[in-house]
Design an enzyme around this catalytic site. Structure first.
Site, PDB file in Angstrom:
ATOM      1  N   LYS A 198     -84.881  61.527 -17.116  1.00 55.24           N
ATOM      2  CA  LYS A 198     -84.784  60.618 -18.257  1.00 55.24           C
ATOM      3  C   LYS A 198     -86.081  60.628 -19.059  1.00 55.24           C
ATOM      4  O   LYS A 198     -86.086  60.679 -20.282  1.00 55.24           O
ATOM      5  CB  LYS A 198     -84.438  59.198 -17.774  1.00 55.24           C
ATOM      6  N   GLN A 229     -83.581  51.472 -12.683  1.00 51.97           N
ATOM      7  CA  GLN A 229     -82.829  52.503 -11.960  1.00 51.97           C
ATOM      8  C   GLN A 229     -82.154  51.879 -10.731  1.00 51.97           C
ATOM      9  O   GLN A 229     -82.819  51.252  -9.914  1.00 51.97           O
ATOM     10  CB  GLN A 229     -83.791  53.643 -11.549  1.00 51.97           C
ATOM     11  N   ASP A 261     -78.700  50.379 -20.683  1.00 52.69           N
ATOM     12  CA  ASP A 261     -77.688  50.834 -19.729  1.00 52.69           C
ATOM     13  C   ASP A 261     -76.332  50.197 -20.023  1.00 52.69           C
ATOM     14  O   ASP A 261     -75.315  50.610 -19.478  1.00 52.69           O
ATOM     15  CB  ASP A 261     -78.114  50.466 -18.291  1.00 52.69           C
TER      16      ASP A 261
END
Ligand code: NAD
Length: 284
Positions: free
Chosen positions: A53, A97, A120
């Site tokens: 990422k 994460q 997200d």
């Protein structure tokens, strides 16, 4: 024999376009879009995803910063970091994460992220906004699935889409996005009876389960479009949830693992970060 959906190539094209858009954003605002990635502990898969990422941010000119916290960090400390990132003007997107260690309440952490920085798309506010048809930040993997279908000209309207898996991260939002695109949607899960009967009636089959080879060619309708979201390590090799060999004899289009949905997830994260930066700078 199925044609392969090249997610890597589509993701590269998206990143090339993003480079231009990010540089335009920077010129207009005097700063780049900024993403904060929070990792707790040293799960090797998480470390790999976080590094992909960050590399992708670098490639497209998005500023990114990583906060790596010890496995033993308390929930309070993590929430306090999120509070700081929520009010940091250089940061437009916050990504924690997953999975988090067991002593931390994942939903509480997700809900602590400012919804306008929730790149997200997991915050209940974004989920709710999406469900009622308002503008929202959307989860990256299902967004990536939809973009792949669009890139390959797959018609969804009136088609029967079957999504196997009902997680908040992939299955459920993927089903809702297909519904928004006027597909008739069925959702299968661990307790579904006669899975094969259902999958065999799918024009579009999305599999997001985490069980290697769960779906085989005999469970697929001739000419179906098959999207394999699964990422499983078997004998040191990455494989999906679909048995690629037998499935490609039945499908008209199929995603490989790796190189299908995975690269799209990262491309969509970058797009979400730019979208969040635009929304935040317009509302300042
Ligand atoms: P999850 O474990 O949260 O959910 C799995 C779902 O599968 C559950 O809803 C469960 O009911 C269903 N399921 C389990 N066994 C089943 C069975 N035998 N028949 C039917 N349904 C069954 O997983 P997740 O987070 O949704 O991830 C699913 C897979 O996708 C994993 O392999 C994960 O690594 C992968 N993934 C890939 C990406 C990507 O970018 N490509 C992103 C996220 C997840």
């Amino acid at each position: 024999m199925a044609k392969i959906i090249d997610g890597k190539k589509v993701a590269e094209e998206i990143k090339e376009n993003l480079k231009v858009e990010v540089s335009e954003f920077r010129e207009k605002n005097g700063f780049p879009p900024g993403l904060a990635v929070v990792q707790v502990g040293n799960n090797p898969a998480s470390t790999a995803y976080v590094s992909f990422k960050q590399k992708a941010c670098e490639q497209t000119g998005i500023y990114s910063v990583k906060h790596h916290l010890d496995e033993s960090v308390s929930e309070e400390e993590l929430l306090s970091l999120i509070g700081k990132l929520n009010s940091d003007s250089k940061i437009h997107g916050i990504l924690v994460q997953l999975p988090l260690p067991e002593h931390i309440d994942e939903q509480k952490v997700i809900s602590a992220i400012a919804p306008e920085k929730d790149v997200d798309g997991f915050h209940p506010v974004n989920v709710g906004r999406f469900v009622v048809g308002m503008e929202a930040l959307l989860p990256c993997t299902p967004r990536g699935i939809i973009r792949l279908l669009e890139s390959y000209g797959v018609e969804t309207e009136g088609k029967h889409a079957v999504v196997v898996g009902r997680s908040n991260i992939v299955g459920k939002p993927a089903a809702l996005m297909l519904l928004k695109k006027n597909a008739t949607v069925s959702i299968a899960h661990r307790r579904t009876k006669n899975l094969a009967e259902l999958t065999k009636s799918a024009d579009i089959l999305v599999v997001a389960v985490g069980r290697p080879g769960l779906v085989t060619g005999d469970m697929i309708k001739e000419g179906a479009v098959v999207i394999d979201v699964g990422i499983n390590k078997v004998d040191g090799k990455l494989v999906g949830d679909v048995d690629f060999e037998s499935a490609s004899e039945k499908a008209s289009l199929i995603t490989p693992v790796p190189g299908g949905v995975g690269p799209m997830t990262i491309a969509m994260l970058l797009e979400n970060t730019l979208q969040a930066a635009r929304m935040l700078s317009e509302n300042r």
